[in-house]
Design an enzyme around this catalytic site. Sequence first.
Site, mmCIF file in Angstrom:
data_model
loop_
_atom_site.group_PDB
_atom_site.id
_atom_site.type_symbol
_atom_site.label_atom_id
_atom_site.label_comp_id
_atom_site.label_asym_id
_atom_site.label_seq_id
_atom_site.Cartn_x
_atom_site.Cartn_y
_atom_site.Cartn_z
ATOM 1 N N HIS A 156 -10.136 3.868 -2.288
ATOM 2 C CA HIS A 156 -9.394 4.048 -0.796
ATOM 3 C C HIS A 156 -10.655 4.467 0.189
ATOM 4 O O HIS A 156 -11.577 4.861 -0.195
ATOM 5 C CB HIS A 156 -8.282 4.954 -0.930
ATOM 6 C CG HIS A 156 -6.977 4.246 -1.646
ATOM 7 N ND1 HIS A 156 -5.852 4.128 -0.835
ATOM 8 C CD2 HIS A 156 -6.872 3.934 -2.773
ATOM 9 C CE1 HIS A 156 -5.038 3.421 -1.879
ATOM 10 N NE2 HIS A 156 -5.654 3.318 -2.965
ATOM 11 N N GLY A 157 -10.115 4.475 1.518
ATOM 12 C CA GLY A 157 -10.864 5.066 2.409
ATOM 13 C C GLY A 157 -12.225 4.187 2.622
ATOM 14 O O GLY A 157 -13.163 4.904 3.007
ATOM 15 N N GLU A 203 -1.106 6.824 -8.328
ATOM 16 C CA GLU A 203 -1.718 8.086 -7.778
ATOM 17 C C GLU A 203 -1.383 9.343 -7.929
ATOM 18 O O GLU A 203 0.027 9.346 -7.872
ATOM 19 C CB GLU A 203 -1.808 7.531 -6.028
ATOM 20 C CG GLU A 203 -2.341 8.579 -5.244
ATOM 21 C CD GLU A 203 -2.291 8.248 -3.797
ATOM 22 O OE1 GLU A 203 -2.013 6.987 -3.531
ATOM 23 O OE2 GLU A 203 -2.642 8.961 -2.885
ATOM 24 N N ILE A 234 -9.811 -1.590 2.664
ATOM 25 C CA ILE A 234 -10.220 -1.665 4.000
ATOM 26 C C ILE A 234 -9.096 -1.795 5.087
ATOM 27 O O ILE A 234 -8.345 -2.722 5.132
ATOM 28 C CB ILE A 234 -11.110 -2.878 4.307
ATOM 29 C CG1 ILE A 234 -12.409 -2.830 3.317
ATOM 30 C CG2 ILE A 234 -11.828 -2.612 5.893
ATOM 31 C CD1 ILE A 234 -13.381 -1.584 3.762
ATOM 32 N N ASP A 261 0.713 -1.105 -0.131
ATOM 33 C CA ASP A 261 -0.170 0.087 -0.055
ATOM 34 C C ASP A 261 0.885 1.402 -0.060
ATOM 35 O O ASP A 261 2.204 1.076 0.303
ATOM 36 C CB ASP A 261 -0.764 -0.036 1.389
ATOM 37 C CG ASP A 261 -2.133 0.822 1.148
ATOM 38 O OD1 ASP A 261 -2.463 1.125 -0.130
ATOM 39 O OD2 ASP A 261 -2.850 1.215 2.112
HETATM 40 P P1 13P Z 1 -9.567 3.072 5.449
HETATM 41 O O1 13P Z 1 -8.568 3.105 6.798
HETATM 42 O O2 13P Z 1 -10.509 4.012 5.633
HETATM 43 O O3 13P Z 1 -10.448 1.842 5.384
HETATM 44 O O4 13P Z 1 -8.837 3.106 4.215
HETATM 45 C C1 13P Z 1 -7.946 2.098 3.702
HETATM 46 C C2 13P Z 1 -7.300 2.567 2.576
HETATM 47 O O5 13P Z 1 -7.511 3.048 1.743
HETATM 48 C C3 13P Z 1 -5.652 1.858 2.559
HETATM 49 O O6 13P Z 1 -4.965 2.474 1.545
#
Ligand code: 13P
Length: 286
Positions: free
Chosen positions: A207-208, A134, A230, A82
């Site tokens: 993401h997120g 990105e 996640i 990541d």
């Molecule tokens: P969250 O922590 O909001 O689940 O996002 C995970 C993410 O996008 C990791 O790159």
Amino acid sequence: MPVVPMKDLLDRALAERYGVPAFNVVNDLTVEAVLAAAAEERSPVVLQTSVKTVRAYGRRQLFDVVATMARDVDVPVTLHLDHCPDRAVISDCLAGGWNSVLFDAHELDVAENLRQTTEVVAEAHARGAHVEGEIEGIQGVEDGIGSDDAPVVQTLEVAVDFIQRTGVDCFAPAIGNAHGQYTAAPVLDHQRVSDLVAATGVPMALHGGTGLSAEQFQDLIARGCAKVNISTALKQVFLQSSLEFLREAETRGKWDPPSFFAHQRTAVKDMAAEHMRTFGSSGRAW
Ligand code: 13P
């Protein structure tokens, strides 16, 4: 052979419009629990590691944990790095067996990001590995990387040009999403996902993921978010289940590590399985 290239996982998910969950695992227990959920749900899955986790474990030890645990699991699994701005860590993980990397160079200007991402794509493809790109930054700090400021969003033309010229296999757009828990309901630019996928045919990474609703997930997946990240939900369920167990252990004066691990494992496994069902990846293993 359960470990498959990231591109195989995502191109299939994009074509059939389901989302492959990508969980940020933090140790052997969470690797095993996520794999157990994938096996039970017959779901493909991405195990992703932050740079912080790679550094904490040691690259070789972490790879060996994943490889050992994935060996006997009969569903497609991919190991992904990541958000990584550090080319040395990118090269080290690619050499060490990671199937995919997110080269996060959003702090560079787009031209320099494009130049370096093109090099990373060549390096990864030479090893049969793949690259997520990105250019904007995702709001919120993920394991020490990122910022709480809202990102500067590039135009569709700039993003499409970046995707096409770098040859990235997956792209992480900023669409109003953020790492961590949302403090207010996010307003998402769903159309941007549709436009990027229509223009490039490349799968998007959402993401997120923590805190989005089932409707938001399903709409974005239908538009082409084939990889759904996640992290916070896993960390929370892992640590909250631990706290719950330890409080109970203290009350009862009983200290049994195997029961503790089983309790944590169930919590992480259930969380992972629920996401697989929401994302439509259950039953999609081949
Ligand atoms: P969250 O922590 O909001 O689940 O996002 C995970 C993410 O996008 C990791 O790159």
